[in-house]
Design a protein around this motif. Structure first.
Motif, PDB file in Angstrom:
ATOM      1  N   ARG A 190       0.857  -1.181   0.000  1.00 22.69           N
ATOM      2  CA  ARG A 190       0.000   0.000   0.000  1.00 22.69           C
ATOM      3  C   ARG A 190       0.894   1.231   0.000  1.00 22.69           C
ATOM      4  N   GLU A 202       0.856   5.343   0.083  1.00 23.80           N
ATOM      5  CA  GLU A 202       0.044   6.519   0.385  1.00 23.80           C
ATOM      6  C   GLU A 202       0.963   7.707   0.616  1.00 23.80           C
ATOM      7  N   ASP A 210       0.480  12.088   0.845  1.00 22.19           N
ATOM      8  CA  ASP A 210      -0.348  13.283   0.743  1.00 22.19           C
ATOM      9  C   ASP A 210       0.550  14.498   0.596  1.00 22.19           C
ATOM     10  N   ARG A 236      -2.874  13.927  -3.839  1.00 24.45           N
ATOM     11  CA  ARG A 236      -2.909  12.729  -3.000  1.00 24.45           C
ATOM     12  C   ARG A 236      -2.660  11.502  -3.857  1.00 24.45           C
ATOM     13  N   ARG A 268      -2.916   7.312  -3.637  1.00 24.58           N
ATOM     14  CA  ARG A 268      -3.364   6.095  -2.961  1.00 24.58           C
ATOM     15  C   ARG A 268      -3.318   4.979  -3.991  1.00 24.58           C
ATOM     16  N   THR A 269      -2.457   4.008  -3.797  1.00 23.63           N
ATOM     17  CA  THR A 269      -2.364   2.932  -4.768  1.00 23.63           C
ATOM     18  C   THR A 269      -1.807   1.680  -4.116  1.00 23.63           C
TER      19      THR A 269
END
Length: 492
Positions: free
Chosen positions: A165, A167, A169, A173, A175-176
């Motif tokens: 994962r 993440e 910011d 942003r 998220r992948t």
């Protein structure tokens, strides 16, 4: 972990034998420390630079095998991704050869390699994260052909038991998820090596840890990942996440990550190698035939292969290194926090600042690490990675101050003093540390230029994000070859 390894499957017996061999290596290392067998005179510095390969459109070029064959130089090697290469610049004494010798050597090697790369349809770029890299470039097919990368990938995911994962910011942003460790290949760095005596090692390692945040703030050069504008040095959180062997449940139990700042100041180089065995299971339990105890007993120097291989799979931002050169063992600090690029001039300025400042801090009567918590040093690293040269960092006696103010008022004079103590005269120091000074005066580095150039281009009619990143990358390559420091690069 530059050592080549065969493709194989590990058994429980392999892991048991490896644990025993690592302990034998650690015992031998302790004995060598007690008996003062290490090189302690004429310490050397070294440099590794990781680079990206791009095609004519400034897109990633998955051609490292072809490029290596064209370069035909053992100083060059593969890295994790097929769009990566690494050069190992031969070690030298810090003041060897005169002011321009190291720069001329590095530029000649890079220019030759770039010329050979162009002959097979690729070119080199020194940058923390390639701005044109997209998520579709980071898959299993992007792994380099050497079996060690496939094996490492398999072991990381066997330990995790689930996809990675990622993440981050920032301005945007991200998220992948990833099902291979190839996102790590996006992180291209500059690694400075400093050989010191075992007695001096703790002070130099502590000093390097204390200034890691300052280094990042000054030299940030990785603001984009997968088309998103994130941290000034996105390479830091990406590398921490892309090599994490811990599923979420293990994280919350407080198990240490393999990309690790550490948790305390040290009093011996032995502390770090002992922590490696105590906290981290082996990813690659490959046993060498050499018996370190028997080797010592007959008066020879052991390679400590298992200890070194294990150390290479624990990614400390300042890593201890044990090595044997010309039959003599030595230890060195491998400083791993900095991104690649933007230019050779910037790289050597970063090196001069690092080598000079650590030397000065080690010589202080009351060391900075006796006045600063370890947690504050780690906080500085992440604050600088997020905000770059705009970050406010903590320093004893000053509180929280902007990076330029901290450097100009306190640290740059120390770096000058440290280089002078190392035998570098004013005429040599001034051009190198002058680059650091002007970065602070202008508050500009590689990340600032990339961000400003990107926004300048996206303001143009008909230029979308991918096209802006592509044009910016092509302009970056042109300026990189001019070798003018990044704080002088125009935005137009």
């Amino acid at each position: 972990m530059g050592r080549d390894v065969p493709a194989m499957v590990f058994t429980r017996e392999d892991r048991r034998r490896y644990r025993i061999k690592m302990q034998e290596c650690l015992d031998a290392f302790a004995q060598m420390l007690r008996e003062a067998r290490f090189a302690s005179e004429q310490p050397r510095v070294g440099l590794e630079i990781e680079l990206n390969l791009v095609d004519e459109a400034a897109e990633p070029a998955m051609r490292n095998s072809d490029v290596l064959e064209a370069i035909a130089d053992p100083a060059w090697d593969t890295e994790l991704g097929r769009f990566n290469l690494e050069i190992n610049v031969p070690p030298r004494r810090l003041t060897e050869g005169g002011p321009d010798a190291w720069e001329s050597e590095i530029r000649a090697a890079l220019n030759h390699a770039d010329e050979r790369a162009r002959s097979v349809g690729a070119q080199l770029i020194m940058v923390g994260i390639l701005p044109t890299l997209r998520q579709e470039h980071i898959g299993e097919s992007a792994l380099s052909e050497n079996p060690r990368y496939r094996l490492l990938n398999d072991q990381v995911f066997a330990a995790r038991g689930e996809d990675l994962r990622i993440e981050v910011d920032g301005v945007d942003r991200l998220r992948t998820y990833a099902d291979t460790i190839t996102p790590e290949a996006a992180c291209t760095s500059t690694q400075f090596h400093l050989q010191v005596s075992p007695e001096e090692f703790p002070a130099y390692w502590n000093a390097a840890q204390a200034i890691a945040g300052v280094q990042i703030g000054l030299a940030a050069n990785a603001p984009f990942l997968f088309g998103r504008e994130l941290w000034h040095e996105t390479r830091i959180p990406l590398f921490e996440q892309a090599t994490d062997t811990r599923p979420q449940e293990i994280k919350v139990q407080g198990v240490r990550p393999r990309v690790w700042f550490g948790e305390r100041w040290i009093t011996s180089v032995f502390d770090l190698f002992e922590e490696n065995l105590r906290y981290f299971p082996a990813l690659l339990p490959l046993c060498d035939e050499q018996d370190p105890t028997e080797t010592l007993e007959r008066g020879d120097i052991p390679e400590l292969a298992e200890l070194s291989l294990h150390n290479g799979t624990i990614y400390r931002w300042n890593r201890p290194v044990y090595a044997v050169a010309d039959g003599t063992p030595h230890v060195r600090v491998e400083n791993r926090v900095l991104p690649a690029g933007p230019t050779v001039a910037d790289t050597l300025a970063n090196g001069a600042f690092y080598y000079g400042l650590t030397r000065a801090l080690v010589d202080e009567e009351r060391p900075v690490w006796s006045r600063m918590s370890f947690a504050a040093a780690e906080d500085n690293l992440h604050m600088a990675a997020r905000h770059g040269i705009e970050a406010r960092l903590y320093w004893p006696g000053m509180g929280e101050v902007p990076v330029p103010e901290l450097v100009l008022r306190r640290l740059l004079p120390l770096a000058h003093r440290g280089l002078e103590l190392s035998g570098m005269d004013t005429a040599w120091r001034e051009p190198l540390l002058g680059i650091i000074e002007q970065r602070c005066v202008t508050a500009r580095n590689g990340a600032v230029w990339q961000k400003e150039m990107f926004h300048h281009l996206t303001a143009s009619p008909g230029v979308d994000r991918p096209e802006a990143l592509r044009r910016m990358t092509r302009q970056y390559i042109d300026y990189m070859h001019l070798n003018a420091p990044a704080h002088t690069w125009p935005v137009d």
